[in-house]
Write a protein that holds these residues in place. Structure first.
Motif, PDB file in Angstrom:
ATOM      1  N   CYS A  74       0.830  -1.205   0.000  1.00 52.57           N
ATOM      2  CA  CYS A  74       0.000   0.000   0.000  1.00 52.57           C
ATOM      3  C   CYS A  74       0.870   1.262   0.000  1.00 52.57           C
ATOM      4  CB  CYS A  74      -0.896   0.017   1.229  1.00 52.57           C
ATOM      5  SG  CYS A  74      -2.105  -1.311   1.228  1.00 52.57           S
ATOM      6  N   ASN A  75       0.247   2.370  -0.362  1.00 49.48           N
ATOM      7  CA  ASN A  75       0.875   3.696  -0.343  1.00 49.48           C
ATOM      8  C   ASN A  75       2.167   3.721  -1.146  1.00 49.48           C
ATOM      9  OD1 ASN A  75       1.033   6.389   0.241  1.00 49.48           O
ATOM     10  ND2 ASN A  75       1.758   6.124   2.312  1.00 49.48           N
ATOM     11  N   ASP A  76       2.131   3.113  -2.332  1.00 50.70           N
ATOM     12  CA  ASP A  76       3.272   3.094  -3.240  1.00 50.70           C
ATOM     13  C   ASP A  76       4.538   2.521  -2.619  1.00 50.70           C
ATOM     14  OD1 ASP A  76       1.778   4.123  -5.328  1.00 50.70           O
ATOM     15  OD2 ASP A  76       2.311   6.187  -4.888  1.00 50.70           O
ATOM     16  N   GLY A  77       4.395   1.672  -1.620  1.00 55.48           N
ATOM     17  CA  GLY A  77       5.553   1.018  -1.024  1.00 55.48           C
ATOM     18  C   GLY A  77       6.402   1.880  -0.117  1.00 55.48           C
ATOM     19  N   HIS A  78       5.801   2.923   0.469  1.00 54.16           N
ATOM     20  CA  HIS A  78       6.554   3.770   1.398  1.00 54.16           C
ATOM     21  C   HIS A  78       6.871   2.994   2.678  1.00 54.16           C
ATOM     22  CE1 HIS A  78       6.371   7.629  -0.668  1.00 54.16           C
ATOM     23  NE2 HIS A  78       5.204   7.215  -1.121  1.00 54.16           N
ATOM     24  N   PHE A  79       8.045   3.239   3.231  1.00 59.81           N
ATOM     25  CA  PHE A  79       8.451   2.619   4.489  1.00 59.81           C
ATOM     26  C   PHE A  79       7.834   3.372   5.667  1.00 59.81           C
ATOM     27  CE2 PHE A  79      11.291  -0.309   2.717  1.00 59.81           C
ATOM     28  CZ  PHE A  79      12.085   0.313   1.765  1.00 59.81           C
ATOM     29  N   TYR A  80       7.591   2.657   6.734  1.00 63.33           N
ATOM     30  CA  TYR A  80       7.113   3.241   7.985  1.00 63.33           C
ATOM     31  C   TYR A  80       8.031   2.769   9.099  1.00 63.33           C
ATOM     32  CZ  TYR A  80       2.974   4.302   5.335  1.00 63.33           C
ATOM     33  OH  TYR A  80       2.119   4.791   4.393  1.00 63.33           O
ATOM     34  N   THR A  81       8.229   3.596  10.100  1.00 64.67           N
ATOM     35  CA  THR A  81       9.073   3.237  11.225  1.00 64.67           C
ATOM     36  C   THR A  81       8.242   2.487  12.254  1.00 64.67           C
ATOM     37  OG1 THR A  81      10.437   5.191  10.873  1.00 64.67           O
ATOM     38  CG2 THR A  81      10.598   4.130  13.025  1.00 64.67           C
ATOM     39  N   GLY A  82       8.756   1.351  12.661  1.00 62.08           N
ATOM     40  CA  GLY A  82       8.089   0.525  13.662  1.00 62.08           C
ATOM     41  C   GLY A  82       9.126  -0.029  14.622  1.00 62.08           C
ATOM     42  N   GLN A  83       8.766  -1.106  15.281  1.00 63.32           N
ATOM     43  CA  GLN A  83       9.664  -1.740  16.240  1.00 63.32           C
ATOM     44  C   GLN A  83      10.908  -2.281  15.530  1.00 63.32           C
ATOM     45  OE1 GLN A  83       8.409  -5.543  17.795  1.00 63.32           O
ATOM     46  NE2 GLN A  83       9.276  -5.076  19.790  1.00 63.32           N
ATOM     47  N   LYS A  84      12.045  -2.168  16.174  1.00 61.03           N
ATOM     48  CA  LYS A  84      13.298  -2.684  15.632  1.00 61.03           C
ATOM     49  C   LYS A  84      13.229  -4.214  15.607  1.00 61.03           C
ATOM     50  CE  LYS A  84      18.283  -2.208  16.248  1.00 61.03           C
ATOM     51  NZ  LYS A  84      19.333  -1.578  17.062  1.00 61.03           N
ATOM     52  N   TYR A  85      13.739  -4.804  14.530  1.00 61.69           N
ATOM     53  CA  TYR A  85      13.731  -6.253  14.388  1.00 61.69           C
ATOM     54  C   TYR A  85      15.036  -6.727  13.749  1.00 61.69           C
ATOM     55  CZ  TYR A  85      12.545  -5.036   9.565  1.00 61.69           C
ATOM     56  OH  TYR A  85      12.564  -4.486   8.303  1.00 61.69           O
ATOM     57  N   LYS A  86      15.297  -8.011  13.906  1.00 60.36           N
ATOM     58  CA  LYS A  86      16.403  -8.662  13.219  1.00 60.36           C
ATOM     59  C   LYS A  86      15.801  -9.889  12.535  1.00 60.36           C
ATOM     60  CE  LYS A  86      21.062 -10.421  13.597  1.00 60.36           C
ATOM     61  NZ  LYS A  86      22.218 -10.686  14.453  1.00 60.36           N
ATOM     62  N   LEU A  87      15.428  -9.708  11.268  1.00 59.04           N
ATOM     63  CA  LEU A  87      14.781 -10.757  10.492  1.00 59.04           C
ATOM     64  C   LEU A  87      15.326 -10.748   9.066  1.00 59.04           C
ATOM     65  CD1 LEU A  87      11.100 -10.070  11.599  1.00 59.04           C
ATOM     66  CD2 LEU A  87      12.477 -12.036  12.258  1.00 59.04           C
ATOM     67  N   CYS A  88      15.261 -11.882   8.423  1.00 61.08           N
ATOM     68  CA  CYS A  88      15.651 -12.007   7.017  1.00 61.08           C
ATOM     69  C   CYS A  88      17.069 -11.491   6.768  1.00 61.08           C
ATOM     70  CB  CYS A  88      14.639 -11.306   6.119  1.00 61.08           C
ATOM     71  SG  CYS A  88      12.961 -11.930   6.342  1.00 61.08           S
ATOM     72  N   GLY A  89      17.940 -11.678   7.750  1.00 65.41           N
ATOM     73  CA  GLY A  89      19.340 -11.310   7.614  1.00 65.41           C
ATOM     74  C   GLY A  89      19.667  -9.841   7.832  1.00 65.41           C
ATOM     75  N   LYS A  90      18.704  -9.040   8.272  1.00 64.58           N
ATOM     76  CA  LYS A  90      18.953  -7.615   8.483  1.00 64.58           C
ATOM     77  C   LYS A  90      18.348  -7.141   9.799  1.00 64.58           C
ATOM     78  CE  LYS A  90      19.342  -6.251   3.710  1.00 64.58           C
ATOM     79  NZ  LYS A  90      19.034  -5.254   2.713  1.00 64.58           N
ATOM     80  N   THR A  91      18.913  -6.054  10.324  1.00 65.35           N
ATOM     81  CA  THR A  91      18.352  -5.367  11.479  1.00 65.35           C
ATOM     82  C   THR A  91      17.812  -4.039  10.979  1.00 65.35           C
ATOM     83  OG1 THR A  91      19.960  -6.405  12.952  1.00 65.35           O
ATOM     84  CG2 THR A  91      18.845  -4.427  13.772  1.00 65.35           C
TER      85      THR A  91
END
Length: 116
Positions: A74-91
């Motif tokens: 949604c929203n043309d794929g804009h990023f949103y800031t949320g809780q910090k995570y370490k998933l899929c090889g990235k933090t």
């Protein structure tokens, strides 16, 4: 006699406070879901990832976006800031709002979706 004068003022103040709290909460909830009138489609997942109710790792999962399956953002794929995570090889703290096709929409960690 003082109690009769004070009681209506206290009751009115309490009602005003409750009304303000509800309005603030309502505004925050409405703003928490991105606009889905503009979407990016055919976006695959890097790994299987849960679609969640909030941009938090511990939020309730409403669906799953499976590895290689395509979906929409949604929203043309804009990023949103949320809780910090370490998933899929990235933090990261970047989240996207979308879903695998024909499933419920929600929040997914941006690191797990093939989107730049």
């Amino acid at each position: 006699m003082k109690f009769r004068v004070l009681a209506p003022a206290v009751a009115f103040s309490a009602l005003a406070l409750v009304g303000t709290t509800v309005a603030t909460t309502g505004t925050a909830v409405a703003a928490s879901k991105p606009d889905c009138s503009r979407q990016i489609v055919n976006v695959p997942a890097k790994e299987a990832v849960k679609v969640r109710t909030h941009a938090k790792v511990g939020a309730t999962g409403v669906s799953q976006w499976n590895k290689g399956k395509k979906g929409s953002l949604c929203n043309d794929g804009h990023f949103y800031t949320g809780q910090k995570y370490k998933l899929c090889g990235k933090t990261s703290t970047k989240w996207l709002y979308g879903s695998e096709f024909n499933k419920k929409r929600g929040w997914v960690p941006a690191a797990c979706i093939k989107w730049s």
